[in-house]
Write a protein that holds these residues in place. Structure first.
Motif, PDB file in Angstrom:
ATOM      1  N   UNK A 183      35.371  -2.604  26.323  1.00  0.00           N
ATOM      2  CA  UNK A 183      34.666  -1.553  25.585  1.00  0.00           C
ATOM      3  C   UNK A 183      35.164  -1.533  24.136  1.00  0.00           C
ATOM      4  N   UNK A 184      34.325  -2.064  23.243  1.00  0.00           N
ATOM      5  CA  UNK A 184      34.677  -2.123  21.826  1.00  0.00           C
ATOM      6  C   UNK A 184      34.309  -0.810  21.149  1.00  0.00           C
ATOM      7  N   UNK A 185      34.979  -0.521  20.025  1.00  0.00           N
ATOM      8  CA  UNK A 185      34.736   0.728  19.280  1.00  0.00           C
ATOM      9  C   UNK A 185      34.835   1.932  20.227  1.00  0.00           C
ATOM     10  N   UNK A 186      35.910   1.967  21.022  1.00  0.00           N
ATOM     11  CA  UNK A 186      36.017   2.975  22.079  1.00  0.00           C
ATOM     12  C   UNK A 186      36.119   4.399  21.529  1.00  0.00           C
ATOM     13  N   UNK A 187      36.372   4.556  20.224  1.00  0.00           N
ATOM     14  CA  UNK A 187      36.412   5.907  19.663  1.00  0.00           C
ATOM     15  C   UNK A 187      35.064   6.607  19.767  1.00  0.00           C
ATOM     16  N   UNK A 188      33.992   5.847  20.085  1.00  0.00           N
ATOM     17  CA  UNK A 188      32.689   6.486  20.317  1.00  0.00           C
ATOM     18  C   UNK A 188      32.715   7.388  21.549  1.00  0.00           C
ATOM     19  N   UNK A 189      33.766   7.306  22.319  1.00  0.00           N
ATOM     20  CA  UNK A 189      33.983   8.234  23.438  1.00  0.00           C
ATOM     21  C   UNK A 189      33.858   9.680  22.965  1.00  0.00           C
ATOM     22  N   UNK A 190      34.190   9.951  21.709  1.00  0.00           N
ATOM     23  CA  UNK A 190      34.162  11.317  21.175  1.00  0.00           C
ATOM     24  C   UNK A 190      32.835  11.682  20.512  1.00  0.00           C
ATOM     25  N   UNK A 191      31.850  10.761  20.518  1.00  0.00           N
ATOM     26  CA  UNK A 191      30.566  11.074  19.896  1.00  0.00           C
ATOM     27  C   UNK A 191      29.809  12.102  20.739  1.00  0.00           C
ATOM     28  N   UNK A 192      29.370  13.208  20.143  1.00  0.00           N
ATOM     29  CA  UNK A 192      28.726  14.281  20.913  1.00  0.00           C
ATOM     30  C   UNK A 192      27.519  13.826  21.724  1.00  0.00           C
ATOM     31  N   UNK A 193      26.654  12.991  21.157  1.00  0.00           N
ATOM     32  CA  UNK A 193      25.424  12.626  21.852  1.00  0.00           C
ATOM     33  C   UNK A 193      25.592  11.455  22.806  1.00  0.00           C
ATOM     34  N   UNK A 194      26.587  10.601  22.557  1.00  0.00           N
ATOM     35  CA  UNK A 194      26.655   9.356  23.314  1.00  0.00           C
ATOM     36  C   UNK A 194      27.983   9.136  24.026  1.00  0.00           C
ATOM     37  N   UNK A 195      28.936  10.037  23.826  1.00  0.00           N
ATOM     38  CA  UNK A 195      30.256   9.829  24.402  1.00  0.00           C
ATOM     39  C   UNK A 195      30.267   9.730  25.913  1.00  0.00           C
ATOM     40  N   UNK A 196      29.297  10.363  26.579  1.00  0.00           N
ATOM     41  CA  UNK A 196      29.247  10.295  28.041  1.00  0.00           C
ATOM     42  C   UNK A 196      29.191   8.855  28.540  1.00  0.00           C
ATOM     43  N   UNK A 197      28.518   7.972  27.775  1.00  0.00           N
ATOM     44  CA  UNK A 197      28.345   6.587  28.211  1.00  0.00           C
ATOM     45  C   UNK A 197      29.659   5.808  28.183  1.00  0.00           C
ATOM     46  N   UNK A 198      30.611   6.235  27.357  1.00  0.00           N
ATOM     47  CA  UNK A 198      31.924   5.587  27.331  1.00  0.00           C
ATOM     48  C   UNK A 198      32.826   6.135  28.431  1.00  0.00           C
ATOM     49  N   UNK A 199      32.531   7.336  28.910  1.00  0.00           N
ATOM     50  CA  UNK A 199      33.362   7.943  29.949  1.00  0.00           C
ATOM     51  C   UNK A 199      32.928   7.554  31.356  1.00  0.00           C
ATOM     52  N   UNK A 200      31.624   7.483  31.601  1.00  0.00           N
ATOM     53  CA  UNK A 200      31.121   7.266  32.963  1.00  0.00           C
ATOM     54  C   UNK A 200      31.672   5.999  33.622  1.00  0.00           C
ATOM     55  N   UNK A 201      31.701   4.828  32.926  1.00  0.00           N
ATOM     56  CA  UNK A 201      32.256   3.646  33.595  1.00  0.00           C
ATOM     57  C   UNK A 201      33.704   3.836  34.050  1.00  0.00           C
ATOM     58  N   UNK A 202      34.496   4.581  33.273  1.00  0.00           N
ATOM     59  CA  UNK A 202      35.884   4.824  33.665  1.00  0.00           C
ATOM     60  C   UNK A 202      35.954   5.624  34.958  1.00  0.00           C
ATOM     61  N   UNK A 203      34.945   6.478  35.179  1.00  0.00           N
ATOM     62  CA  UNK A 203      34.929   7.336  36.362  1.00  0.00           C
ATOM     63  C   UNK A 203      34.380   6.619  37.591  1.00  0.00           C
ATOM     64  N   UNK A 204      33.387   5.749  37.386  1.00  0.00           N
ATOM     65  CA  UNK A 204      32.590   5.260  38.509  1.00  0.00           C
ATOM     66  C   UNK A 204      32.799   3.789  38.863  1.00  0.00           C
TER      67      UNK A 204
END
Length: 864
Positions: free
Chosen positions: A153-174
């Motif tokens: 996951x490149x540019x992982x700081x997008x985890x904090x983006x309000x509209x799109x951060x969910x997409x960086x978190x979900x793979x870690x969960x699932x």
């Protein structure tokens, strides 16, 4: 031997290696491959590669320029050696596309695929480049069963983006069996992330950090105007320089203002000209960019045509550009090698408010300075705001005289805008990146993806809703939202419940198949298909109404719509003023004018009904608009549309929209609704896009076989930025449509008495018509000019390929003795039906092919 072939030979045959030595064999093979390329790894790179071989998760938080891309290559190499499937994710499609071609060069196109939601190339490859949302959707639909062994996951700081951060978190969960490599230069404290990853994946998570850059940075805050700052940096041999702006308009205006500064000498200008070669600058902004590039000045932002952006990157990589004026897209891994970054501002408008940059944003951009292997130091310069520069100079002139200092009349900061000072700069320079913050959210799309799993839905939902990174209170909110959404899906019949051996005694499943990644690629296309049934096939506007129905579900390019609104308001204001309407009333009426919205009321009513039966649609919204339809009704070319709405700096946005419109119509309109006129329009639209910039059409060239890899030739063409040289004249149906549009555009402007716009269209002709005189003569005879559907009829235009001119077309046609010259007569629809006035001209196919748009040899307006 290609790099990819060398790599294939380096991959170890693990069948012969004892289990205890597998890790050592893989690492040794990778290090040997790196060494053979003459590369010496930095300590952090080798540490990360060693941890990856040991099957650890790795959180790589090292400065920009410290070789994170090589660590990603190591990860893919290791997965390939183990016969595993790895995914590379990035936040924007442009970066995914760039990385796809880069990995094709390293691993060979047969081993690399791409998924971006609306395009799939070589989908079964062991290495896949994808947007983060793609991986998130796969994780939601398939969970632990997903065919993914490793995620980079490149540019992982997008985890904090309000509209799109969910997409960086979900793979870690699932994706609990996956190995993760999370990369960014600006992550902040990641201890909580390390602990969570280790717990979820049962793997050790190794943080690899480092505050020492391979190319150190020097920072300064200056009180000199930008031109003076540039001159100082050039004198100190600090080029190439990236001038960072936070709007595209400012970037372009700055570039144009620098043309008076002698940045390159005659020898360098010749090198730039050789590097540009026969590159086609086909659009209105292309002529501006060509002039800038030849002076050593580049422009780089998301609104450029892709081919222009690639050209700027290529010239920058060759060291031919002294200055590149661009936006903060530089901070998202775009490949523009530079020595110096100059911030023209420390404040930006983020779509909601004007604010000071965050520490993460500042360091992402600043980190681009300094080229590894070229520079011993990178330079970061921050410009003081204009009022501070003026005040600084006033203080300098006053010297140390206390009386003069007391009398100084200092400039104030502009009201209503965030401003910055040297203390702001010092704080940002020394601040650590903000800690990542969870942006998890629940939507109908997410819920439908989970319900689509072949496993126990409620357990999967519980895991997702209680296992995310939010606080307990927020998790409770998500649960309440999920219950509400779920009930809506059941009531609408989208989800059915059946008895099962579960705690609730029920399980759930979808009652209808939804396309994979339906939430990524025109999610409301099913609504548009349903809405087609409401249209009247006998209506003269039926084809245009089909187009408007699908335009309403496309993503809305707000800049284009606002430009259309400005134009509509300008015309309405002029009309009201001519009618003598009071100023206050004029202003009130103007506020009600918006961009064209065909079928708005009908589609809004239909969508309300559709959403009631399909609750997932409420996650999205329709937005009626007329961009393709506007071009058709006004017979506009790409250049006409850009010029009419003053969109020169947004050509890339216009082209991307037209490409999306073509692709959606081409692949979504069923045969029962495809008229001959629609087929004609789709062919014209595809050719228009191809002639402006073939790269966007090339992206979809493999859609007919998404499982097929690219060829080595395609990869080489992209690497060298070669263009599609396909001639417009080879596509005769599209050429004929363009000729019809071109002549009718003249008729429409003639009807509106827009003599200046007609002159602009014809400024390349040696002897253009005398439009003012022709208008005087015509309107002495008739009251108006027809521009309706009947006036656009094919019966009113004649296109002849014959070498012999007709008697009516005059002496100018006698020169047309080649089959590469076509004769055209466009009859004007007058109110009496006399049809005595016409435009006659000769189309020069050679000049047309060169320009990518219709070009005439002659044009006249005749009567009688």
């Amino acid at each position: 031997m290609s790099i990819a072939t060398q790599l294939a030979q380096m991959l170890p045959d693990l069948d012969e290696v004892p289990a205890s030595l597998v890790d050592d064999a893989i690492l040794a093979s990778f290090l040997r491959w790196v060494s053979d390329r003459g590369i010496e790894l930095y300590p952090a790179q080798e540490e990360a590669a060693t941890a990856l071989v040991a099957q650890d998760n790795v959180i790589l938080s090292t400065p920009t320029g410290s070789g994170k891309s090589m660590v990603a290559i190591a990860a893919h190499f290791i997965a390939l050696a183990r016969k595993q499937r790895s995914f590379y994710t990035a936040p924007i499609k442009a970066l995914v596309n760039e990385k796809f071609f880069a990995l094709c060069e390293v691993f060979g196109p047969e081993n690399v695929g791409m998924m971006t939601g609306d395009a799939t190339v070589n989908g079964g490859a062991p290495i896949i480049c994808a947007t983060a949302e793609i991986v998130a959707n796969i994780a939601l639909r398939e969970g632990a069963r997903a065919d993914i062994d490793q995620v980079v996951m490149d540019e992982f700081h997008y985890y904090s983006e309000p509209d799109r951060g969910w997409a960086w978190q979900v793979p870690l969960l699932e994706l609990p069996r996956c190995q993760f490599l999370l990369m960014s230069a600006t992550l902040g404290d990641t201890r909580w992330l390390e602990e969570g990853l280790t717990r979820r994946t049962s793997r050790v998570t190794t943080p690899v950090t480092g505050s020492v850059r391979p190319v150190p940075l020097s920072f300064s805050y200056v009180y000199t105007p930008v031109p003076e700052t540039l001159e100082n940096l050039l004198a100190e041999n600090k080029a190439p320089i990236y001038l960072v702006h936070f709007t595209q308009r400012e970037a372009i205006e700055r570039a144009q203002s620098l043309t008076s500064i002698p940045l390159v000498g005659a020898e360098q200008r010749a090198q730039i000209a050789d590097a540009i070669g026969s590159f086609r600058f086909t659009s209105s902004f292309g002529t501006v960019l060509s002039r800038l590039l030849r002076r050593g000045i580049g422009v780089h932002h998301a609104g450029l045509l892709p081919k222009y952006r690639r050209l700027v990157e290529r010239l920058a990589q060759q060291g031919l550009l002294k200055v590149v004026c661009g936006t903060d897209t530089l901070g998202v891994g775009i490949n523009v090698p530079i020595r110096t970054v100059v911030f023209t501002s420390l404040a930006k408008y983020d779509g909601y408010k004007h604010r000071i940059l965050k520490s993460r944003e500042f360091h992402q951009i600043a980190g681009r300075a300094g080229r590894a292997g070229f520079d011993t130091e990178g330079t970061v310069v921050v410009q003081a705001p204009e009022h501070e520069i003026e005040n600084f100079r006033l203080r300098q002139r006053a010297g140390t005289d206390p009386k003069k200092l007391k009398k100084l009349r200092k400039k104030s900061a502009p009201s209503g805008q965030a401003t910055w000072s040297e203390s702001t700069y010092e704080r940002l320079k020394d601040a650590q990146p903000e800690e990542l913050t969870s942006q998890f959210r629940v939507s109908n799309s997410m819920l439908l993806n989970v319900v689509a799993r072949p496993e126990w839905t409620y357990a999967a939902l519980r895991h997702l809703l209680r296992g995310n990174h939010d606080t307990r209170a927020k998790q409770n909110q998500h649960i309440r939202t999920t219950i509400e959404l779920y009930r809506g899906l059941v009531q609408a019949g989208i989800v059915s419940e059946t008895a099962a051996d579960t705690p609730s005694g029920k399980t759930a499943e979808l009652t209808e198949d939804l396309q994979r990644d339906f939430a990524l690629n025109q999610p409301l296309a099913p609504f548009a298909l349903a809405a087609l049934e409401l249209l009247d096939p006998e209506s003269p506007t039926y084809t245009l109404d089909v187009i408007s129905t699908f335009e309403a579900v496309l993503d809305s390019p707000r800049q284009i719509l606002l430009a259309q609104q400005r134009s509509e308001r300008g015309e309405e204001l002029a009309a009201l003023k001519a009618e003598g309407v009071d100023y206050t009333e004029r202003m009130a009426l103007i506020e009600e004018v918006t961009w064209p919205q065909p079928l708005a009321e009908e589609l809004d009513r239909a969508f309300e009904i559709y959403s009631g039966a399909h609750p997932w649609a409420k996650d999205f919204d329709i937005d009626p608009k007329s961009i393709v339809r506007d071009m058709i009704e006004k017979a506009m070319t790409f250049s006409d549309f850009v010029a009419a709405y003053q969109l020169g700096r947004l050509e890339g946005v216009v082209l991307r929209y037209l490409t999306d419109a073509w692709r959606t119509l081409e692949h979504s309109v069923p045969a029962s609704h495809r008229t001959e006129e629609l087929e004609d329009i789709l062919n014209w639209l595809a050719e228009l896009v191809r002639q402006v910039d073939s790269s966007l059409m090339d992206e979809w060239a493999t859609l007919n076989d998404p499982d097929a890899p690219l060829s080595e030739e395609q990869v080489r063409e992209h690497a060298y930025g070669e263009e599609d040289s396909s001639a417009l004249s080879r596509n005769e149906p599209a050429l004929i449509r363009m000729i019809r549009n071109y002549f009718f555009r003249h008729v429409e402007l003639f009807a509106l008495e827009r003599e200046n716009q007609l002159a602009q269209m014809d400024d390349y002709l040696d002897n253009p018509p005398d439009w003012p005189a022709a208008m005087d003569d015509y309107f002495d005879e008739y009251a108006d000019v027809g521009v309706d559907a009947a006036a656009r009829s094919p019966q009113l235009i004649s296109i002849r390929r014959s070498a012999e001119p007709s008697a009516r077309e005059g002496a100018d046609e006698a020169a047309a003795t080649s089959s590469r010259l076509w004769h055209v007569r466009q009859t004007i629809s007058d109110p009496e039906g006399d049809h005595g006035w016409a435009l006659v001209g000769v189309v020069d196919l050679d000049a047309t092919d060169e320009a990518g748009e219709i070009r005439l040899r002659t044009l006249n307006i005749v009567s009688g």
